[in-house]
Design an enzyme around this catalytic site. Structure first.
Site, PDB file in Angstrom:
ATOM      1  N   LYS A  39       1.005  -0.979   0.204  1.00 32.06           N
ATOM      2  CA  LYS A  39       0.166  -0.466  -0.288  1.00 32.06           C
ATOM      3  C   LYS A  39       0.764   1.174   0.140  1.00 32.06           C
ATOM      4  O   LYS A  39       1.789   1.133   0.622  1.00 32.06           O
ATOM      5  CB  LYS A  39      -1.174  -0.035   1.427  1.00 32.06           C
ATOM      6  N   TYR A  79     -13.122  -2.427  -2.012  1.00 31.95           N
ATOM      7  CA  TYR A  79     -13.131  -1.993  -1.271  1.00 31.95           C
ATOM      8  C   TYR A  79     -14.975  -1.992  -0.788  1.00 31.95           C
ATOM      9  O   TYR A  79     -14.696  -1.838   0.039  1.00 31.95           O
ATOM     10  CB  TYR A  79     -12.499  -1.191  -0.040  1.00 31.95           C
ATOM     11  N   ASN A 142      -1.583   0.080   7.251  1.00 32.36           N
ATOM     12  CA  ASN A 142      -1.243  -1.109   7.617  1.00 32.36           C
ATOM     13  C   ASN A 142      -0.178  -1.650   6.548  1.00 32.36           C
ATOM     14  O   ASN A 142      -0.141  -2.907   6.410  1.00 32.36           O
ATOM     15  CB  ASN A 142      -2.635  -2.131   8.258  1.00 32.36           C
ATOM     16  N   HIS A 145      -2.014  -5.515   1.720  1.00 29.28           N
ATOM     17  CA  HIS A 145      -3.562  -5.902   0.933  1.00 29.28           C
ATOM     18  C   HIS A 145      -2.967  -7.180   1.269  1.00 29.28           C
ATOM     19  O   HIS A 145      -2.240  -7.365  -0.193  1.00 29.28           O
ATOM     20  CB  HIS A 145      -3.911  -5.138   0.124  1.00 29.28           C
ATOM     21  N   GLU A 156     -10.156  -9.716  -7.635  1.00 25.98           N
ATOM     22  CA  GLU A 156      -8.856  -8.577  -7.718  1.00 25.98           C
ATOM     23  C   GLU A 156      -7.892  -8.551  -8.240  1.00 25.98           C
ATOM     24  O   GLU A 156      -7.358  -8.088  -8.550  1.00 25.98           O
ATOM     25  CB  GLU A 156      -8.585  -9.095  -5.932  1.00 25.98           C
TER      26      GLU A 156
HETATM   27  P1  IDP Z   1      -7.554  -6.279   5.881  1.00 31.82           P
HETATM   28  O1  IDP Z   1      -6.572  -5.384   5.095  1.00 31.82           O
HETATM   29  O2  IDP Z   1      -6.790  -7.154   7.260  1.00 31.82           O
HETATM   30  O3  IDP Z   1      -8.914  -7.442   4.876  1.00 31.82           O
HETATM   31  P2  IDP Z   1     -10.638  -4.865   6.263  1.00 31.82           P
HETATM   32  O4  IDP Z   1     -11.153  -5.614   7.282  1.00 31.82           O
HETATM   33  O5  IDP Z   1     -10.845  -5.944   5.291  1.00 31.82           O
HETATM   34  O6  IDP Z   1      -8.511  -5.676   7.088  1.00 31.82           O
HETATM   35  O7  IDP Z   1     -10.247  -3.724   5.778  1.00 31.82           O
HETATM   36  C1  IDP Z   1      -9.856  -2.785   4.616  1.00 31.82           C
HETATM   37  C2  IDP Z   1      -8.620  -1.731   5.301  1.00 31.82           C
HETATM   38  O8  IDP Z   1      -9.213  -1.254   5.669  1.00 31.82           O
HETATM   39  C3  IDP Z   1      -8.128  -2.477   6.329  1.00 31.82           C
HETATM   40  O9  IDP Z   1      -6.466  -3.193   5.603  1.00 31.82           O
HETATM   41  C4  IDP Z   1      -7.931  -0.529   6.706  1.00 31.82           C
HETATM   42  O10 IDP Z   1      -6.289  -0.191   6.066  1.00 31.82           O
HETATM   43  C5  IDP Z   1      -8.536  -0.282   6.717  1.00 31.82           C
HETATM   44  N1  IDP Z   1      -9.601  -0.216   8.451  1.00 31.82           N
HETATM   45  C6  IDP Z   1     -10.025  -1.173   8.094  1.00 31.82           C
HETATM   46  N2  IDP Z   1     -11.071  -1.152   9.564  1.00 31.82           N
HETATM   47  C7  IDP Z   1     -10.660   0.684   9.927  1.00 31.82           C
HETATM   48  C8  IDP Z   1     -11.118   0.693  10.514  1.00 31.82           C
HETATM   49  O11 IDP Z   1     -12.366   0.395  11.879  1.00 31.82           O
HETATM   50  N3  IDP Z   1     -10.847   2.471  10.759  1.00 31.82           N
HETATM   51  C9  IDP Z   1      -9.611   2.835   9.341  1.00 31.82           C
HETATM   52  N4  IDP Z   1      -9.462   2.327   8.982  1.00 31.82           N
HETATM   53  C10 IDP Z   1     -10.094   0.352   8.561  1.00 31.82           C
HETATM   54 MG    MG Z   2     -10.290  -7.682   3.672  1.00 30.86          MG
END
Ligand code: IDP
Ligand code: MG
Length: 184
Positions: A39, A79, A142, A145, A156
């Site tokens: 990312k 997303y 984070n 992805h 995807e």
């Molecule tokens: P993942 O990347 O571990 O699969 P997902 O729940 O699919 O997590 O969420 C997609 C992305 O959205 C996350 O990687 C993160 O960048 C962002 N994200 C998820 N939950 C939150 C939140 O509560 N606050 C801000 N960003 C979030």
């Molecule tokens: Mg996810």
């Protein structure tokens, strides 16, 4: 030679295997593929190489890569499941804000293995030893992805790569990396 394409998310992989007759090709498995995005925060923090290195070291096979700024359209499809979440708009802004390194890796069982290696979604909750656990303290930022199922992976990969951009080739050291037969 079989030319895999992202629509299938799988490809036939043949490896050399030692037998009494010497080295000969053996049909191994239908390897799984996953979309891994390094990312924008990882690119900005100069962590792309370290993240790719972990997947390489594990033995995953790199089959596609593209350095690109994710478009609004791609981001909203990637997303889509989060459309109604409070963080959705900010997530789209983040992922489209600067370039990412979009990749496809391949190995049997890669989706689960890669998710384990990435760690929990929030950096501050991810275990040490995982990518997010070692390099991130953030919710949104984070670093990486990874597809969460073979159905997601298939969709995807198509969002970012044409069939001919996913390269099917043999890894010379496959016999050292992967099981020749399940349960042996
Ligand atoms: P993942 O990347 O571990 O699969 P997902 O729940 O699919 O997590 O969420 C997609 C992305 O959205 C996350 O990687 C993160 O960048 C962002 N994200 C998820 N939950 C939150 C939140 O509560 N606050 C801000 N960003 C979030
Ligand atoms: Mg996810």
């Amino acid at each position: 030679m079989y030319h895999g394409h992202p629509g299938r998310g799988i490809t036939r992989q043949d490896v050399a295997c030692r037998s009494t007759a010497g080295w000969k090709p053996v049909a191994l498995s239908m390897a799984e593929r996953t979309l891994i995005i390094i990312k924008p925060d990882a690119i900005q923090r100069h962590l792309a190489g370290r993240i790719i290195e972990r997947f390489e070291r594990k033995g995953f096979k790199l089959v596609a890569a593209k350095f690109t700024q994710v478009s609004k359209e791609q981001a909203s499809q990637l997303y889509a499941v989060h459309r109604d979440k409070p963080f959705y708009e900010d997530l789209l802004k983040f992922i489209t804000s600067a370039p990412s390194l979009v990749t496809v890796f391949e190995a049997d069982g890669i989706i689960d293995m890669a998710r384990k290696m990435m760690g929990a979604t929030f950096g501050y909750e991810a275990e040490p030893g995982t990518i997010r656990g070692d390099f991130s303290c953030s919710q949104r930022h984070n670093l990486v992805h990874g597809s969460d199922s073979s159905e997601s992976a298939e969709k995807e990969i198509k969002l970012f790569f044409r069939p001919d951009e996913v390269v099917d080739y043999k890894l010379a050291n496959a016999q050292w990396l992967y099981p020749v037969r399940k349960n042996t």
